[in-house]
Design a protein around this motif. Sequence first.
Motif, PDB file in Angstrom:
ATOM      1  N   LEU A   1       0.825  -1.210   0.000  1.00 46.77           N
ATOM      2  CA  LEU A   1       0.000   0.000   0.000  1.00 46.77           C
ATOM      3  C   LEU A   1       0.861   1.263   0.000  1.00 46.77           C
ATOM      4  O   LEU A   1       0.451   2.293  -0.537  1.00 46.77           O
ATOM      5  N   ALA A   2       2.048   1.180   0.582  1.00 48.87           N
ATOM      6  CA  ALA A   2       2.955   2.330   0.590  1.00 48.87           C
ATOM      7  C   ALA A   2       3.681   2.491  -0.743  1.00 48.87           C
ATOM      8  O   ALA A   2       4.030   3.597  -1.132  1.00 48.87           O
ATOM      9  N   GLU A   3       3.900   1.383  -1.451  1.00 49.55           N
ATOM     10  CA  GLU A   3       4.666   1.413  -2.702  1.00 49.55           C
ATOM     11  C   GLU A   3       3.841   1.809  -3.915  1.00 49.55           C
ATOM     12  O   GLU A   3       4.384   2.313  -4.890  1.00 49.55           O
ATOM     13  N   ASP A   4       2.548   1.537  -3.879  1.00 52.30           N
ATOM     14  CA  ASP A   4       1.709   1.735  -5.058  1.00 52.30           C
ATOM     15  C   ASP A   4       0.445   2.487  -4.664  1.00 52.30           C
ATOM     16  O   ASP A   4       0.184   2.693  -3.479  1.00 52.30           O
ATOM     17  N   ASP A   5      -0.329   2.886  -5.638  1.00 53.61           N
ATOM     18  CA  ASP A   5      -1.625   3.493  -5.370  1.00 53.61           C
ATOM     19  C   ASP A   5      -2.468   2.435  -4.661  1.00 53.61           C
ATOM     20  O   ASP A   5      -2.706   1.358  -5.217  1.00 53.61           O
ATOM     21  N   PRO A   6      -2.908   2.698  -3.424  1.00 53.76           N
ATOM     22  CA  PRO A   6      -3.658   1.696  -2.663  1.00 53.76           C
ATOM     23  C   PRO A   6      -4.897   1.184  -3.387  1.00 53.76           C
ATOM     24  O   PRO A   6      -5.317   0.054  -3.174  1.00 53.76           O
ATOM     25  N   ARG A   7      -5.464   1.994  -4.261  1.00 55.07           N
ATOM     26  CA  ARG A   7      -6.659   1.581  -4.994  1.00 55.07           C
ATOM     27  C   ARG A   7      -6.331   0.549  -6.071  1.00 55.07           C
ATOM     28  O   ARG A   7      -7.239  -0.059  -6.625  1.00 55.07           O
ATOM     29  N   MET A   8      -5.052   0.361  -6.374  1.00 52.91           N
ATOM     30  CA  MET A   8      -4.639  -0.591  -7.401  1.00 52.91           C
ATOM     31  C   MET A   8      -4.153  -1.921  -6.814  1.00 52.91           C
ATOM     32  O   MET A   8      -3.937  -2.876  -7.541  1.00 52.91           O
ATOM     33  N   VAL A   9      -3.959  -1.989  -5.502  1.00 55.77           N
ATOM     34  CA  VAL A   9      -3.493  -3.211  -4.846  1.00 55.77           C
ATOM     35  C   VAL A   9      -4.664  -4.181  -4.728  1.00 55.77           C
ATOM     36  O   VAL A   9      -5.762  -3.801  -4.332  1.00 55.77           O
ATOM     37  N   THR A  10      -4.407  -5.437  -5.078  1.00 50.58           N
ATOM     38  CA  THR A  10      -5.462  -6.451  -5.035  1.00 50.58           C
ATOM     39  C   THR A  10      -5.226  -7.431  -3.890  1.00 50.58           C
ATOM     40  O   THR A  10      -4.114  -7.515  -3.351  1.00 50.58           O
TER      41      THR A  10
END
Length: 185
Positions: A24-33
């Motif tokens: 969640l810190a590395e990427d847009d949290p809305r894109m994490v599955t």
Amino acid sequence: METRERADAARNRARVLSAAARLLAEDDPRMVTMEDIARAAGVGRGTLYRRYPDVSSIAAALLDEHERLLQGELLRGAPPLGPGAPPHERLAAFLSAMVDLLDRHSHLALGAEVGAKRYTVGAYGFWRAHVLALLRQAGAPDPEALADVVLAPLAPELFLHQRAQGVTTDRIKAALTRLAHATTA
């Protein structure tokens, strides 16, 4: 045997939360599955879904620890954040503390407070009750309607939008302090 299962569950929970915090810190949290988190944690999807129905639930669990600390300060901390200061000072201190929380953990808030879910998480209910009590104490007109309006600038999407536009946290805090004084005057 039952103790061993609880230890495994606790270990899996820690692995899931650690992996999710990193993703969640590395990427847009809305894109994490959920699949991303299960893979990064080294657990099966079934293990993940038994405890968490979706990514926003995992983000909320991670954010909860930080929100609880702030809640403790509101209830038992020193003024102006804690009890003992006038409502406008407490409201300004609260809004400033929320900006600090968002500055450090906006990725978690963005993952946890997706759309209308923002209004159903327990922390939002606590924040709203706190703001409502301060507005009532100050004698603000229609505090029930005003409470959500005061909290609206703390939406993670808006905070991140402002930061992307170059608005500093100090400027956001100053604007929210003016809002606190205007709503409680």
